[in-house]
Design an enzyme around this catalytic site. Structure first.
Site, PDB file in Angstrom:
ATOM      1  N   ALA A  63     -63.544  36.358  59.798  1.00 47.39           N
ATOM      2  CA  ALA A  63     -63.085  34.700  59.250  1.00 47.39           C
ATOM      3  C   ALA A  63     -62.086  34.972  60.178  1.00 47.39           C
ATOM      4  O   ALA A  63     -61.436  35.435  61.387  1.00 47.39           O
ATOM      5  CB  ALA A  63     -62.359  36.031  57.967  1.00 47.39           C
ATOM      6  N   GLU A 105     -71.167  40.151  56.889  1.00 50.32           N
ATOM      7  CA  GLU A 105     -71.228  39.035  55.940  1.00 50.32           C
ATOM      8  C   GLU A 105     -72.459  38.327  55.241  1.00 50.32           C
ATOM      9  O   GLU A 105     -72.806  37.884  55.149  1.00 50.32           O
ATOM     10  CB  GLU A 105     -70.546  39.121  54.244  1.00 50.32           C
ATOM     11  CG  GLU A 105     -69.798  40.149  54.302  1.00 50.32           C
ATOM     12  CD  GLU A 105     -67.515  39.760  53.720  1.00 50.32           C
ATOM     13  OE1 GLU A 105     -67.980  40.230  52.296  1.00 50.32           O
ATOM     14  OE2 GLU A 105     -67.112  39.654  54.145  1.00 50.32           O
TER      15      GLU A 105
END
Length: 690
Positions: A63, A105
């Site tokens: 992220a 993810e």
């Protein structure tokens, strides 16, 4: 689409490519077009399968952590994964470089994952004081099983592609053109037809989970967490994946993430993440300053430090010439290196062939002339200025003109050493921490005349051998040991006034340190401090008395503590208590209860004060550099972000008030608040520019 996300076609296979240099972070300007691309392709009947890949040197490496703590702009990663899971055609993640955190993810939303043979995959959020917030703790157990998922998530350690294949995280590994292979894989899956099962709907790996065994593993991990919240939250979330319905477990994961991201521990660990990167930025060392090539390292001294430094370099595939004064000392040093590697082999962390290769990287000598071909030579001899000057005089005479000279001194004046050689611009300090082959920190001491390219070379070398470098200036003890001295200045007084070693050490371990100061003294050897005090004409009544009795710490089986039968477990010693009480009585000091708060105020607060003096003097460039030194070199708790970060949480005003109190009580300069600390007390934080 956009520059960050593009769609290309290979027949009926659509390829979605993320291009967000340098590491393809999942920033908002990536998430928005990526979601749109997937929604479009999911409804396009001409597309048989979708390959998701990345441009540049890596797959999505996580992220955008600069967005943490700010309102998240939609779409979030979870929204993208939710759309991926609704697509009724094969979706294939093509992984190269690293797929970390949110990147991994993202792949868990796909039906399939394929990887380059050199790729690495992991969920390292725990190292930022977090847990995976995009479903990683809930989906990963469904692919690899709960125990494997627990180990991977709580350690945060990435796994190599072949291991990922063996445990079921990826479906194929390719050594060659990844994109072509991924397209071929997707085409085959599309041709096969049949039902496609999203990771969220796979239950075979968790259906018969052994909860008792899982809980035992989680309890052991909790023990090792040493007060950190994130590993416990990770374990709880993986357990939820076993015991709760998917959507409920997913919601719980998000709640745990939200709690962690707003907490002080995660703030501290994110601070350290950025601080480590800032520490590599050194004034006057831009990209135009090129490091010198280093093909061989010389090390003078094969003792504990010299041997450890030698191992650090051969571990990094840099050959070493190791010099000692005589053959007996040299053989002893080589035997210790061999023993250390043998322990690693016995533990399974090193193969015999790897050990042999590393030992072959060592050349042993007792002749200074054999260092002539070295590009850098590190002195690691006894901490005595005259001894060091003698060594550097010999090195100066035999080394080639552009060879770099380095001292491993932990507190001596690097400028004085440099003044004794003919090439002061080629000399600097490289202060390794013991054991040098294990400890990550490297204090690089910049002398007044150290050339920029010499400093650049040291920084590059540190990266090569896996060290975390911090450039510091010249003063007694530099950053770490100077602050350590301030932390220790009142420790003996605390004992004489009423505390005991085990009480003070417990305050430290409760705070989060791996050990307290008196355990540390015993581990290092009390004779070292005794010898240094004698050289400086100083005394320490309790420690000196112990040394006079032959109590040197672990090496002698007794020091501030007892160590029975060669054990390293410290046991409180009634003899030490009697000795301390006798000294108190001799000085007519009435012993009194000492609180944990007082111990913190008289040990850690002076350390903070000394840190601000270091900043005032320009010995450290940034407060965050001090934090990196203390977390990586001295065991300051990671969850508190280093001493200077913790001081802001503690409150500079409170620290100044208590230091002033103890200065009034004791008249010791160590408690006199610095100008900078008083300034921080007024504003609530240290200034960005000192």
């Amino acid at each position: 689409m956009t520059e960050a996300v593009t769609i290309t076609r290979d027949g009926n296979i659509a390829v979605v490519t993320v291009d967000n240099p340098p590491v393809n972070a999942l920033s908002f300007h990536v998430r928005e077009p990526l979601l749109a691309a997937l929604e479009t392709l999911g409804g396009d009947a001409s597309v048989a399968a979708i390959v998701l890949g990345c441009a540049g040197r890596t797959f999505v490496a996580g992220a955008d952590i600069t967005e943490f703590g700010k309102p998240m702009r939609k779409p979030e990663l979870r929204d993208i994964i939710a759309v991926l899971e609704t697509i009724q055609k094969p979706t294939v993640a093509a992984i190269h470089g690293t797929a970390l955190g949110g990147g991994l993810e993202l792949t868990l939303g796909c039906h399939f994952r394929v990887a380059d043979v050199n790729a690495r995959l992991g969920l390292p959020e725990v190292k930022l004081g977090l847990l995976p917030g995009g479903g990683g703790t809930i989906r990963l157990p469904r692919l690899v099983g709960p125990e494997m998922a627990l180990k991977a998530i709580v350690s945060g350690t990435p796994m190599a592609a072949p291991e990922a294949l063996s445990v079921g995280l990826v479906d194929a590994v390719f050594d060659g053109d990844l994109l072509s292979n991924a397209i071929g894989f997707a085409r085959r899956k599309a041709a096969e037809g049949g039902s496609l099962v999203a990771v969220r709907d796979r239950s075979e790996r968790i259906a018969n989970a052994d909860l008792a065994r899982f809980d035992a593993e989680a309890a052991e991990l909790a023990r090792k967490a040493r007060g950190l919240e994130a590993p416990l939250a990770c374990a709880q979330s993986v357990r939820n994946a076993i015991t709760l319905p998917f959507d409920e477990a997913l919601a719980e994961e998000r709640a745990l993430f939200a709690k962690l991201v707003s907490g002080d521990q995660s703030r501290a660990q994110r601070h350290l993440f950025f601080a480590e990167r800032e520490a590599a930025k050194v004034a006057g060392i831009g990209k135009e300053v090129k490091p010198r090539p280093i093909a061989r390292i010389g090390i003078v001294g094969a003792g504990t430090m010299g041997g450890g430094i030698a191992m650090a370099f051969v571990n990094g595939a840099i050959p070493v010439t190791l010099l000692e004064m005589n053959r007996e000392a040299l053989d002893r040093g080589l035997a210790m290196i061999d023993k250390n590697y043998s322990i690693s082999v016995a533990r399974g962390s090193l193969t015999e062939s790897a050990k042999a290769k590393r030992m072959a990287g060592l050349t042993a000598t007792i002749n200074y002339a054999d260092l002539a071909d070295c590009d850098l030579v590190i002195e690691a001899v006894f901490e005595d200025m005259s001894v060091k000057k003698e060594v550097f005089g010999k090195l100066d005479a035999v080394l080639k003109p552009d060879a770099i000279l380095a001292t491993n001194t932990s507190y001596l004046d690097v400028n004085e050493i440099a003044a004794s050689v003919a090439r002061p611009e080629n000399l600097l300090g490289l202060h390794f921490f013991s054991p040098a082959n294990v400890m990550k920190l490297l204090e690089i001491v910049r002398g007044e005349q150290t050339a920029p390219e010499v400093l650049a070379t040291a920084l590059a070398l540190a990266k090569t051998i896996g060290k975390i470098p911090v450039v510091v200036g010249v003063c007694h003890g530099f950053v770490g040991n100077r602050m350590l001295s301030a932390r220790s200045r009142d420790a003996e007084a605390l004992l004489i006034e009423g505390a005991l070693p085990e009480q003070i050490d417990k305050v430290f371990t409760d705070f989060g340190w791996p050990m307290g100061p008196f355990q540390m003294y015993d581990l290092a050897g009390l004779d070292i401090g005794w010898r240094n005090r004698k050289a400086r004409g100083e005394t320490a009544a309790i420690a000196d008395a112990l040394c006079e009795q032959g109590r040197f710490g672990q090496k002698s089986g007794k020091g501030f503590y007892l160590y029975e039968g060669g054990s390293r477990i410290p046991l409180p010693d009634p003899h030490v208590r009697t000795l301390i009480e006798a000294i108190s009585a001799e000085r007519e000091i009435e012993r009194r209860p000492i609180s944990a708060a007082e111990i913190i105020e008289r040990t850690l607060y002076p350390m903070i004060n000394e840190g601000t003096k270091i900043l005032e003097e320009g010995i450290a460039a940034r407060a965050s550099d001090i934090d990196i030194v203390w977390v990586n070199g001295y065991g300051f708790p990671v969850g508190k972000g280093g001493p200077m970060f913790w001081a802001e949480l503690e409150g500079f005003g409170k620290i100044v008030e208590r230091l002033e109190h103890w200065h009034e009580q004791t008249a010791k300069d160590v408690f006199k608040p610095s100008r900078l600390l008083r300034r921080a007390a007024e504003t609530g934080k240290l200034p960005a520019n000192i």
